[in-house]
Design a protein around this motif. Sequence first.
Motif, PDB file in Angstrom:
ATOM      1  N   UNK A 133       0.840  -1.194   0.000  1.00 38.78           N
ATOM      2  CA  UNK A 133       0.000   0.000   0.000  1.00 38.78           C
ATOM      3  C   UNK A 133       0.871   1.238   0.000  1.00 38.78           C
ATOM      4  N   UNK A 134       0.218   2.389  -0.139  1.00 36.07           N
ATOM      5  CA  UNK A 134       0.958   3.651  -0.162  1.00 36.07           C
ATOM      6  C   UNK A 134       1.676   3.904   1.153  1.00 36.07           C
ATOM      7  N   UNK A 156       5.406  -0.927   1.884  1.00 33.94           N
ATOM      8  CA  UNK A 156       4.749   0.372   1.726  1.00 33.94           C
ATOM      9  C   UNK A 156       5.659   1.282   0.908  1.00 33.94           C
ATOM     10  N   UNK A 157       5.055   2.126   0.104  1.00 34.75           N
ATOM     11  CA  UNK A 157       5.838   3.000  -0.769  1.00 34.75           C
ATOM     12  C   UNK A 157       6.678   3.987   0.025  1.00 34.75           C
ATOM     13  N   UNK A 165       9.161   0.033  -0.463  1.00 31.11           N
ATOM     14  CA  UNK A 165       9.244  -0.421  -1.836  1.00 31.11           C
ATOM     15  C   UNK A 165       7.915  -0.968  -2.315  1.00 31.11           C
ATOM     16  N   UNK A 166       8.002  -1.868  -3.282  1.00 34.43           N
ATOM     17  CA  UNK A 166       6.810  -2.413  -3.916  1.00 34.43           C
ATOM     18  C   UNK A 166       6.713  -3.922  -3.696  1.00 34.43           C
ATOM     19  N   UNK A 167       5.529  -4.452  -3.948  1.00 31.41           N
ATOM     20  CA  UNK A 167       5.329  -5.889  -3.751  1.00 31.41           C
ATOM     21  C   UNK A 167       6.249  -6.698  -4.655  1.00 31.41           C
ATOM     22  N   UNK A 168       6.588  -6.155  -5.819  1.00 31.95           N
ATOM     23  CA  UNK A 168       7.480  -6.874  -6.728  1.00 31.95           C
ATOM     24  C   UNK A 168       8.886  -7.034  -6.150  1.00 31.95           C
ATOM     25  N   UNK A 169       9.302  -6.098  -5.293  1.00 29.94           N
ATOM     26  CA  UNK A 169      10.615  -6.229  -4.655  1.00 29.94           C
ATOM     27  C   UNK A 169      10.649  -7.461  -3.756  1.00 29.94           C
ATOM     28  N   UNK A 170       9.588  -7.635  -2.965  1.00 29.57           N
ATOM     29  CA  UNK A 170       9.521  -8.796  -2.074  1.00 29.57           C
ATOM     30  C   UNK A 170       9.375 -10.086  -2.878  1.00 29.57           C
ATOM     31  N   UNK A 171       8.598 -10.045  -3.958  1.00 26.41           N
ATOM     32  CA  UNK A 171       8.424 -11.238  -4.791  1.00 26.41           C
ATOM     33  C   UNK A 171       9.738 -11.645  -5.438  1.00 26.41           C
ATOM     34  N   UNK A 172      10.515 -10.679  -5.894  1.00 24.92           N
ATOM     35  CA  UNK A 172      11.790 -10.989  -6.536  1.00 24.92           C
ATOM     36  C   UNK A 172      12.719 -11.737  -5.573  1.00 24.92           C
TER      37      UNK A 172
END
Length: 285
Positions: A133-134, A156-157, A165-172
Amino acid sequence: MFEVLSNDILAPNVHRMVIRAPRIAMVRKPGQFVIVRVEEGGERIPLTIGDADIAKGTITLFIQAVGLTSLKLVGTPVGNHLRDVAGPLGQPTHIRKWGRVVCIGGGLGTAVLYPMARALPAAGNEVTTIIGGRSAPFIILEQELSVFSRQVLVTTEDGSLGRKGFVTDALRELIDDPQRCPQAVIAIGPVPMMRAVAELTRPYGIETIVSLNPIMIDGTGMCGGCRVVVGGETRFACVDGPEFDGHLVDFDLLSNRLAMYREDECRMLEQLPDELRARIVQVKR
């Protein structure tokens, strides 16, 4: 008429409402939705069924108040009634045993994700959930998701909760770890987020499911408003979806269709009373 039994605020302009709808509660499955009308002649809005209690005859809806109709909906006090709640509609989530599954929710998409993530462990899956989320106030259902998730990662942004960061950072990071790399990903949230997730998983061949939110009117495939292109073929999100293979979705077309009524919305916004217009503008920022 459908009685409102509870109406709680989860985050800024995000409400959780429990509605008495016994026949829907009895047959709904994860991933399905309802079409709601607050009043006679009112706008129809699609809402995912977040949960259901057969014994109590209730369904739970999560609503983000971003326009006039949704503001009316969340403004319905406990004990009052909604005019129509039609459903369940759409195809239920195809739950099977993948192994390790990462569930990703962005903003209100976390609420849409909830019933799907909840159903996965019973099929023998290990679930890791990423929610974003933001800022901290916009993170919802973290505790509820932790009950059946091996781990809940929060991004969170602005870095006010969890990692910045973004959800894609955690997914990576999960993909790069052989012990945590998922066999499947379910991503629900804003179109740019779902698109970014699909592009991240594409080179690895990780099955990626997204839930699409095009303009929808009747919810039965008759109006054609929810047309999307998946794998080069026209599909209707209300009857063929709302879940599709994220690697096959034409996200450019989806984004364009979501923006096609933006000028009309601006004209309607200008006609509203100042107080209501200010509230809607604040929500959309």
